[in-house]
Design an enzyme around this catalytic site. Structure first.
Site, short mmCIF file in Angstrom:
data_model
loop_
_atom_site.label_atom_id
_atom_site.label_comp_id
_atom_site.label_asym_id
_atom_site.label_seq_id
_atom_site.Cartn_x
_atom_site.Cartn_y
_atom_site.Cartn_z
N TRP A 359 0.83 -1.21 0.00
CA TRP A 359 0.00 0.00 0.00
C TRP A 359 0.86 1.26 0.00
O TRP A 359 0.37 2.36 -0.25
CB TRP A 359 -0.97 0.01 1.19
CG TRP A 359 -0.33 0.19 2.54
CD1 TRP A 359 0.52 -0.67 3.17
CD2 TRP A 359 -0.52 1.30 3.45
NE1 TRP A 359 0.88 -0.17 4.41
CE2 TRP A 359 0.25 1.03 4.61
CE3 TRP A 359 -1.27 2.47 3.41
CZ2 TRP A 359 0.30 1.89 5.70
CZ3 TRP A 359 -1.22 3.33 4.51
CH2 TRP A 359 -0.44 3.04 5.64
N ASP A 360 2.16 1.09 0.22
CA ASP A 360 3.10 2.21 0.18
C ASP A 360 2.98 2.98 -1.14
O ASP A 360 3.11 4.21 -1.16
CB ASP A 360 4.54 1.72 0.29
CG ASP A 360 4.79 0.83 1.50
OD1 ASP A 360 3.82 0.37 2.11
OD2 ASP A 360 5.97 0.59 1.81
N GLU A 490 1.56 -1.75 13.33
CA GLU A 490 1.64 -3.21 13.36
C GLU A 490 2.09 -3.74 14.72
O GLU A 490 2.25 -4.96 14.89
CB GLU A 490 2.56 -3.71 12.25
CG GLU A 490 1.97 -3.45 10.87
CD GLU A 490 2.95 -3.70 9.74
OE1 GLU A 490 2.49 -3.88 8.60
OE2 GLU A 490 4.18 -3.70 9.99
N LYS A 602 4.25 1.80 16.09
CA LYS A 602 5.32 1.60 15.11
C LYS A 602 5.40 2.78 14.14
O LYS A 602 6.47 3.22 13.75
CB LYS A 602 5.08 0.30 14.35
CG LYS A 602 6.16 -0.04 13.32
CD LYS A 602 5.81 -1.32 12.58
CE LYS A 602 6.87 -1.67 11.55
NZ LYS A 602 6.46 -2.83 10.72
N GLN A 603 4.24 3.26 13.71
CA GLN A 603 4.19 4.34 12.71
C GLN A 603 2.86 5.06 12.85
O GLN A 603 1.97 4.62 13.57
CB GLN A 603 4.33 3.77 11.31
CG GLN A 603 3.14 2.93 10.85
CD GLN A 603 3.40 2.19 9.57
OE1 GLN A 603 4.08 1.17 9.57
NE2 GLN A 603 2.87 2.68 8.46
#
Length: 771
Positions: A359-360, A490, A602-603
């Protein structure tokens, strides 16, 4: 402690001094690519030290059977592997009978590598004393041609320093290669033919299972003090190698040079039986052009790319080097020529993540390609997803969804899901939303609506059907909920009501309903065709609308924030700054159980929603959510710092925005995550571009017009960038004192700067704004 051996330079990546423990990292950093193929910066000559050999061909992969301890229904049958392709760069060197090997040399001096990003070439030079005490001086130049993208070229020069010498070059092809990344140690390649013809050689091989047929080819020429040596090489062929042997006595001070052309022809572009003849045509072209002239073409092609995509930074060499490194590798990985190809997270620099599409691409890469290329490039990326729609419907069907619901894969090569971690495969469903957002973003930026009636609406319908079926009605809440998911963070698995997932699901449904009406009104023929294909009914769309209207979002009234998911506040909320640094990164130091119970992110997750849908929220709401979530974010994903940099700049927290920018731009150069030896983080490099253009430049599209709110870090004197907005090229330059806008072409252009409408006239006086 981050690595710091790369020399600061505006246009080049430079390493000085030979350190064996740095070889693998440098193989990643100095990688080459031309959109069709790529290779790590492996030494051409024999090297017996630790190395990660990697040559890659765009679109060529192997379906490596999934390896798990406990098979679950719906599990992907394979995890795609980008394949280490047959090696064409190899050149063994013998000096007075001794093999040149930097791992066994008595001394290696003046070792230097340079990746010249401005001109698109890589060079390596050194002086080596071999075990037989012969001293030689070596310089190698290598590039992969942009103009003839099936070929690359190497110029390997050796000068005899301390004595007359017998030098031998053994250029070779080798299909007896293995992958660094493999589940079962399967044989990935089957070699079917090894042939030589004069100074040319060819290896025919195909991939097992997928049957991609390839021809790896080479042609070499020898020069003594720049004069061509016409001797025919000796041949040595085996089942998997083709070697040419050149030998020459030279005087002390003389130079012997081998020029080698090589590359691949592939069955995706040629008929399998014509691969050798196609290779001969490529070799004829590049050898007629010659090494130096081909290099001049390379420089011109890169100059054209940089003319549009360069970002200049004045006053901060490390920041300048970082952004150009990112832009360079994005262009090496994908140039938009072929809609069958996409942008893997490692590009052509390594094998992790299978070299596949994530999906990046939609979330991070499309904005870069839209603004620095023409719209066709971004449209090709969207066409890639349309071409995989049937596979997305198959993927959803395997998980129990019906009626044409589509779940795009988290990881793919051909549209099939091929990720082998259950919490990703089954739960990280937010990737569906990124596909829909990219369609919206493409039209918003390019004003090209034709993609939606031609292809995009069918994709949106499949995605909306998925969200409708994936939502569950909760009688307790009297709302629709989405259970058992993993959001962008994640470090949380199998959670309920992840805010970002629920929000993008609601948005996808509403956006699809909006586009259905627009196509019905404006493109009736396409509308009737699509309704016929999808069997969509008014009853079904009414059911969708009900789900969107009653979607549940976890919210805490006391804090005034949306919760990342149900139960987030039950965690022990210790901010990252209070963690022991010896326990970082937590993904390498903690058990997975401990990570899942922690509050650490994580992000960007909730903040990812605020990034995509910034105009749905007030600046005050963004600030409140940023202040709550960023202190718990460990930024252990390469995709994290860029979003936080953009949002910090929006909040005018420039020190924080700059720190995040530096981290995203130099993530690989400084090896923040201690993993650069595995390959580069290609897709997050587009986020670095966004950090400057959308972050510091404040570029948005508001009311169908470009809008800017420029800011500048105190570390910089100026920065500038260009964007191609609807076929109009705008150059923006921001200094400490003013911002200027220059419009190329002939048309007028209306933009907003700090909320004020400004009309730009092409070719006339620059519009300046005092900062």
């Amino acid at each position: 402690m981050n690595q710091d051996y790369i020399k600061p330079d505006n246009w080049s990546i430079i390493e000085e001094g030979f350190e064996k423990e740095r070889v693998k990292s440098s193989e990643s950093l100095f990688s080459l690519g031309n959109g069709a193929m790529g290779q790590r910066a492996n030494f051409e000559e024999k090297y017996t030290g630790a190395t990660f050999q990697g040559s890659y061909i765009g679109g060529v992969y192997y379906p490596d059977k999934t390896k798990v301890g406990w098979w679950k229904n719906g599990y992907p049958e394979y995890f795609a592997k980008v394949l280490n392709a047959p090696n064409w760069i190899g050149i063994n060197v013998l000096v007075n009978g001794e093999t040149l090997d930097l791992n066994t040399c008595k001394n290696v001096a003046d070792f230097r590598r340079e990746l010249n990003m401005q001109e698109g070439w890589y060079t390596r030079s050194f002086k080596a004393t071999l075990p037989n005490d012969t001293l030689i001086e070596v310089k190698i130049t290598r590039f992969l041609s942009l103009d003839h993208d099936e070929a690359g070229a190497i110029k390997y020069q050796i000068k005899a320093i301390n004595q007359d010498s017998v030098l031998a070059f053994h250029p070779y092809l080798d299909s007896g290669i293995t992958n660094e990344d493999t589940n079962w140690d399967d044989q990935f390649w089957n070699t079917t033919g090894v042939t030589a013809d004069g100074s040319q050689a060819f290896i025919e091989a195909h991939t097992m299972k997928t049957n991609f047929a390839t021809c790896t080819f080479m042609e070499s020429r020898l020069y003594h003090n720049n004069e061509v040596v016409l001797e025919k090489p000796l041949e040595a062929l085996s089942e998997t190698t083709a070697v040419h042997q050149y030998k020459k006595n030279i005087k002390k001070g003389d130079t012997l040079t081998l020029v080698k052309f090589g590359g691949y022809t592939v069955s995706t572009n040629h008929k399998p039986k014509e691969l050798i003849s196609a290779a001969k045509k490529v070799l004829q072209k590049v050898t007629e052009i010659g090494f130096e002239s081909l290099l001049e073409l390379q420089k011109k092609s890169w100059a054209k790319i940089w003319e549009m995509s360069d970002i200049t930074i004045e006053g901060d060499v490390k920041a300048q080097q970082g952004i150009r490194f990112n832009i360079f590798h994005l262009n090496q990985t994908y140039l938009g020529k072929d809609s069958r190809l996409n942008i893997g997270p490692k590009g052509f620099t390594g094998e992790k993540y299978g070299g596949s599409t994530y999906w990046d691409t939609e979330a991070y890469c499309i904005p870069f390609y839209m603004a620095t290329k023409n719209k066709k490039v971004a449209r090709n990326l969207l066409t890639y997803r349309y071409n995989h729609l049937e596979k997305a419907i198959e993927n959803a069907k395997k998980l129990g969804f019906v009626n044409g619901a589509a779940l795009y894969p988290m990881v793919t090569m051909n549209g099939e899901e091929c990720h082998n971690e259950w919490e990703i495969t089954f739960e990280e469903i937010h990737r569906n939303g990124a596909i829909a957002f990219a369609i919206y973003n493409y039209y918003r930026f390019t004003s090209d609506y034709t993609y939606i009636p031609e292809m995009g609406l069918e994709v949106l319908i499949g995605i909306a059907r998925f969200w409708h079926q994936r939502a569950t009605f909760s009688t307790q809440k009297n709302k629709y909920v989405i259970l058992g998911v993993t959001g962008p963070n994640e470090y949380e698995n199998n959670v309920n009501n992840n805010f970002y997932t629920n929000y993008i699901a609601k948005w996808c449904i509403n956006y699809t309903l909006q586009e259905l009406q627009k196509v019905k009104d404006g493109y009736p023929d396409d509308y009737h065709r699509i309704i016929g294909v999808t069997k969509l009914s008014e009853k079904e769309t009414e059911a969708w609308a009900k789900v969107a209207k009653k979607m549940y979002f976890p919210f805490d009234e006391k804090l005034g924030i949306y919760l990342q998911q149900d139960g987030f506040l039950d965690k022990e909320l210790i901010p990252v700054k209070e963690l022991n640094q010896k326990e970082r990164p937590i993904n390498q130091k903690w058990s997975w159980d401990r990570i899942l119970r922690s509050p650490y992110i994580k992000q960007a997750d909730t903040l990812q929603g605020f990034y995509f849908f910034e105009d749905h929220f007030t600046t005050e709401e963004l600030e409140k959510h940023f202040d709550f979530y960023e202190p718990f974010t460990v930024h252990e994903s390469s995709l994290s710092p860029c979003v936080h940099s953009i949002q910090a700049a929006k909040l005018n927290r420039m020190d924080q925005a700059y720190a995040f920018y530096l981290r995203t731009s130099r993530l690989d150069l400084d090896d923040y995550n201690k993993e650069v030896k595995e390959g580069l983080h290609i897709t997050s490099m587009a986020g670095t571009w966004m950090s400057i253009v959308e972050g510091f430049g404040g570029m948005r599209i508001l009311d169908d017009k470009l809008s800017f709110s420029p800011r500048i870090p105190k570390q910089w004197k100026s920065y500038s960038f260009k964007v191609n907005f609807r076929n109009r090229i705008l150059k923006v330059k921001v200094t400490e004192n003013e911002t200027t806008f220059d419009l190329e072409g002939t048309d007028e252009m209306s933009i907003r700067v700090n909320g004020k409408r400004v009309v730009l006239t092409a070719g006339q006086k620059t519009y300046s704004l005092v900062n």
